[in-house]
Design a protein around this motif. Sequence first.
Motif, PDB file in Angstrom:
ATOM      1  N   HIS A 173      36.756  -9.133 -63.461  1.00 40.02           N
ATOM      2  CA  HIS A 173      37.081  -9.873 -62.233  1.00 40.02           C
ATOM      3  C   HIS A 173      35.976 -10.861 -61.879  1.00 40.02           C
ATOM      4  O   HIS A 173      34.853 -10.461 -61.584  1.00 40.02           O
ATOM      5  CB  HIS A 173      37.289  -8.890 -61.070  1.00 40.02           C
ATOM      6  N   HIS A 229      35.288 -15.376 -60.575  1.00 40.78           N
ATOM      7  CA  HIS A 229      35.869 -16.635 -60.079  1.00 40.78           C
ATOM      8  C   HIS A 229      35.160 -17.820 -60.735  1.00 40.78           C
ATOM      9  O   HIS A 229      34.419 -18.546 -60.082  1.00 40.78           O
ATOM     10  CB  HIS A 229      35.748 -16.698 -58.553  1.00 40.78           C
ATOM     11  N   GLU A 234      43.369 -11.506 -57.259  1.00 42.67           N
ATOM     12  CA  GLU A 234      43.125 -10.371 -56.433  1.00 42.67           C
ATOM     13  C   GLU A 234      44.059 -10.346 -55.232  1.00 42.67           C
ATOM     14  O   GLU A 234      44.421 -11.389 -54.683  1.00 42.67           O
ATOM     15  CB  GLU A 234      41.654 -10.322 -56.004  1.00 42.67           C
ATOM     16  N   HIS A 252      38.649  -2.930 -56.699  1.00 44.60           N
ATOM     17  CA  HIS A 252      37.557  -3.867 -56.991  1.00 44.60           C
ATOM     18  C   HIS A 252      36.508  -3.786 -55.894  1.00 44.60           C
ATOM     19  O   HIS A 252      36.839  -3.834 -54.705  1.00 44.60           O
ATOM     20  CB  HIS A 252      38.185  -5.260 -57.140  1.00 44.60           C
ATOM     21  N   ASP A 312      32.578 -10.457 -60.160  1.00 39.38           N
ATOM     22  CA  ASP A 312      32.975 -11.190 -58.954  1.00 39.38           C
ATOM     23  C   ASP A 312      32.174 -12.496 -58.844  1.00 39.38           C
ATOM     24  O   ASP A 312      32.018 -13.046 -57.762  1.00 39.38           O
ATOM     25  CB  ASP A 312      32.787 -10.339 -57.685  1.00 39.38           C
TER      26      ASP A 312
HETATM   27 ZN    ZN Z   1      36.824 -11.642 -56.119  1.00 46.84          ZN
END
Ligand code: ZN
Length: 270
Positions: free
Chosen positions: A7, A9, A106, A167, A215
């Motif tokens: 996970h 971005h 998400e 998460h 993240d």
């Molecule tokens: Zn995130």
Amino acid sequence: MNLVDVHCHLNHKLFKDDIDTVIQRAKDVGVKTIIISGTNTQSNKQVLELAKKDPVLNVSLGIHPIDALGLSEGDTGIPTQSKPIDLEQEFAFIEKNKDTILAIGEVGMDFHWDKDHHTEQAVIFTKICQFAVRINKPIIVHAWEAEEECLDILEKEIHGEIPVILHCFGGRKALITRGKDLGYYFTVPPSILKSSNFETLVKKVDIQKLLTETDAPWQSPFKDTRNEPAFVTKTVQKIADIKGISTEEVAEQIWKNYQKVFLSHLTKHT
Ligand SMILES: [Zn+2]
């Protein structure tokens, strides 16, 4: 070592100038898969496009709870959403891409950023859970200050049909136990280096139920530093220290978990 970042971005503007170097650094330390996560209509399109850049990149498409309500404010570095998301339209878009994505995420609930629409958030998250079950995809859940409420909905809507990945779960010990008992997976970010909360989580959860994420650009292991997928090595090292096993064993088990959650599922289309 096979490492995973389930996970992040990478469509964030902080990666705009050096995305290729960031991806290369991750590969150099053994990262074999990076799941980049969509959060709204525009960013879902963006991550699908970005993933074409390199085979190490995979995608999860999502509807972030704040974006779903059209409440994102100011510049977050990723596309924001100033009007509510048309859920049915977004579901149709995600479903159209279901064979290219590894998960739904998400998604979830966030009572930290939004204090006023808890019922609406719950209604939307319920619909998203039902959608994930219908298209048979694992679900990556953001549950900031809404941990118990997310577990209530997940328990009601998902009965082992799809893997649930919590998460950056910040719930108290009793909620970690509840998530564990429900058979859910927990991700661990590199910010575990600064957080006793994640240490507690790693102590309590069996390694068969842990996954690594970054993240990125958030959840950095270092103060005021941009996070990036290569830093999963920090997480693996820390998990090894806590569990008292080698980093190789940690990496190997998490790789197995990744395959079980995200890949074995691909063959079970409804
Ligand atoms: Zn995130």
